[in-house]
Design a protein around this motif. Structure first.
Motif, PDB file in Angstrom:
ATOM      1  N   LEU A  66      -4.247   7.315   9.980  1.00  0.00           N
ATOM      2  CA  LEU A  66      -3.750   7.398   9.417  1.00  0.00           C
ATOM      3  C   LEU A  66      -1.741   8.581   9.602  1.00  0.00           C
ATOM      4  O   LEU A  66      -2.039   9.199   9.972  1.00  0.00           O
TER       5      LEU A  66
ATOM      6  N   LEU B  73      -7.703   8.827   5.270  1.00  0.00           N
ATOM      7  CA  LEU B  73      -6.695   8.112   3.772  1.00  0.00           C
ATOM      8  C   LEU B  73      -6.761   9.823   2.311  1.00  0.00           C
ATOM      9  O   LEU B  73      -7.445  10.713   2.745  1.00  0.00           O
TER      10      LEU B  73
ATOM     11  N   ASP C 199     -10.776  -3.526   9.679  1.00  0.00           N
ATOM     12  CA  ASP C 199      -9.787  -2.563   9.755  1.00  0.00           C
ATOM     13  C   ASP C 199     -10.787  -0.921   9.129  1.00  0.00           C
ATOM     14  O   ASP C 199     -10.621  -1.304   8.022  1.00  0.00           O
ATOM     15  N   LEU C 200     -10.421   0.066   9.131  1.00  0.00           N
ATOM     16  CA  LEU C 200     -10.608   1.445   8.728  1.00  0.00           C
ATOM     17  C   LEU C 200      -9.995   2.138   9.174  1.00  0.00           C
ATOM     18  O   LEU C 200      -9.103   2.424  10.070  1.00  0.00           O
ATOM     19  N   ILE C 201      -9.191   2.880   7.656  1.00  0.00           N
ATOM     20  CA  ILE C 201      -8.338   3.798   8.119  1.00  0.00           C
ATOM     21  C   ILE C 201      -9.320   5.575   8.069  1.00  0.00           C
ATOM     22  O   ILE C 201      -9.850   5.763   7.317  1.00  0.00           O
TER      23      ILE C 201
ATOM     24  N   CYS D 177       0.757  -1.079   0.105  1.00  0.00           N
ATOM     25  CA  CYS D 177      -0.185   0.147   0.079  1.00  0.00           C
ATOM     26  C   CYS D 177       0.660   1.195   0.036  1.00  0.00           C
ATOM     27  O   CYS D 177       1.962   1.512   0.706  1.00  0.00           O
TER      28      CYS D 177
ATOM     29  N   GLN E 121     -10.175  -1.204   5.190  1.00  0.00           N
ATOM     30  CA  GLN E 121      -9.172  -0.140   5.292  1.00  0.00           C
ATOM     31  C   GLN E 121     -10.899   1.243   4.696  1.00  0.00           C
ATOM     32  O   GLN E 121     -10.411   2.148   5.778  1.00  0.00           O
ATOM     33  N   THR E 122     -11.164   0.997   3.619  1.00  0.00           N
ATOM     34  CA  THR E 122     -12.363   2.083   3.061  1.00  0.00           C
ATOM     35  C   THR E 122     -13.064   1.627   1.916  1.00  0.00           C
ATOM     36  O   THR E 122     -13.030   0.490   1.723  1.00  0.00           O
TER      37      THR E 122
ATOM     38  N   CYS F 266       2.239   2.641   3.015  1.00  0.00           N
ATOM     39  CA  CYS F 266       3.068   1.600   3.768  1.00  0.00           C
ATOM     40  C   CYS F 266       4.206   1.433   3.893  1.00  0.00           C
ATOM     41  O   CYS F 266       5.062   2.042   2.975  1.00  0.00           O
TER      42      CYS F 266
ATOM     43  N   HIS G  63      -7.552   2.722  12.721  1.00  0.00           N
ATOM     44  CA  HIS G  63      -6.654   3.521  12.944  1.00  0.00           C
ATOM     45  C   HIS G  63      -7.382   5.371  12.533  1.00  0.00           C
ATOM     46  O   HIS G  63      -7.394   4.749  11.359  1.00  0.00           O
TER      47      HIS G  63
ATOM     48  N   ASN H  97     -10.204  -6.668   6.416  1.00  0.00           N
ATOM     49  CA  ASN H  97      -9.715  -5.022   6.211  1.00  0.00           C
ATOM     50  C   ASN H  97     -10.281  -4.740   5.295  1.00  0.00           C
ATOM     51  O   ASN H  97      -8.919  -3.902   4.272  1.00  0.00           O
TER      52      ASN H  97
ATOM     53  N   ARG I 130      -4.474  -0.707  -2.890  1.00  0.00           N
ATOM     54  CA  ARG I 130      -5.182  -1.481  -2.350  1.00  0.00           C
ATOM     55  C   ARG I 130      -5.868  -2.642  -3.824  1.00  0.00           C
ATOM     56  O   ARG I 130      -6.624  -1.753  -4.656  1.00  0.00           O
TER      57      ARG I 130
END
Length: 226
Positions: free
Chosen positions: A182, A154, A149-151, A2, A112-113, A5, A180, A110, A124
């Motif tokens: 970011l 972003l 999981d969500l962030i 990602c 993330q969005t 990352c 999380h 996950n 992703r």
């Protein structure tokens, strides 16, 4: 990997070809650790396989690894057996069957969005539909706990975008939802590109909404980290 990352990550065919050898080395470490546990007279209560994405292994490799673990400890007596299946594009019905066959009872899926444009920006490889499909499929296999999981914060995501993602996750009713914020690592592609991440005030609104919405649905915070 990602764009946010900074973990060391290899995707070349030459390096991926080392996975079988890696698994054999991993078995050596597993055996040594469980031999020590036995000598100390201890009982293992939980096993955790992750981070990264262990479901990048193919079905045969995954079955081999979990079968080996079962040969050195009684997985049926564990209080919790977790394996990260975070990337929806690595999840297959056969892999889920293998996990349950070996007593894995807690996994992560996950998204993330749930904003497709954002998924593409952050590198992703899954689609929104793949994330939804993977979650619904996993529910049919009877896992005791599924985490999502969500962030917050972003690139180019508005408060409304994040709220919509959280609402989508809540509608699925996973046992755990991890939010999380970011945090850009120096060596991440996103940091180098200077892409538009949410400012502090927007991220704060996102977290406040998450806290309110999650507690309102009966979720209780169980850990925090930085």
């Amino acid at each position: 990997r990602c764009t946010y990352c900074s973990f060391v990550s290899y995707t070349s065919k030459r390096l991926l070809s080392l996975i079988p050898e890696y698994i054999e080395k991993l078995k050596t470490d597993i055996k040594a650790n469980f031999d020590l546990i036995a000598r100390l007279g201890l009982r293992v209560r939980t096993l955790y396989i992750g981070g990264g994405t262990p479901t990048i292994l193919d079905e045969r490799q995954l079955s081999d690894l979990l079968g080996y673990i079962a040969s050195v400890t009684d997985v049926s007596t564990l209080d919790e057996y977790t394996l990260e299946a975070g990337r929806p594009d690595t999840i297959t019905p056969e892999k889920l069957r293998i996990l349950r066959l070996h007593n894995v009872d807690r996994i992560s899926i996950n998204p993330q969005t749930f904003n497709q444009q954002t998924l593409e920006k952050i590198g992703r490889n899954h689609s929104v539909e793949q994330a939804l499909k993977a979650y619904r499929l996993a529910k049919t296999y009877g896992f005791r706990s599924i985490n999502m999981d969500l962030i917050a914060g972003l690139p180019d995501e508005t408060f409304e975008d994040f709220a919509a993602s959280l609402d989508t996750a809540l509608a699925l009713c996973p046992e755990n939802i991890t939010v999380h914020t970011l945090a850009l690592k120096r060596s991440s592609e996103l940091n180098a590109s200077g892409a538009g991440v949410a400012n502090g005030n927007t991220a704060k609104r996102m977290l406040e909404y998450a806290s309110s919405a999650l507690t309102g649905r009966g979720y209780a915070p169980y850990y925090m980290y930085r």
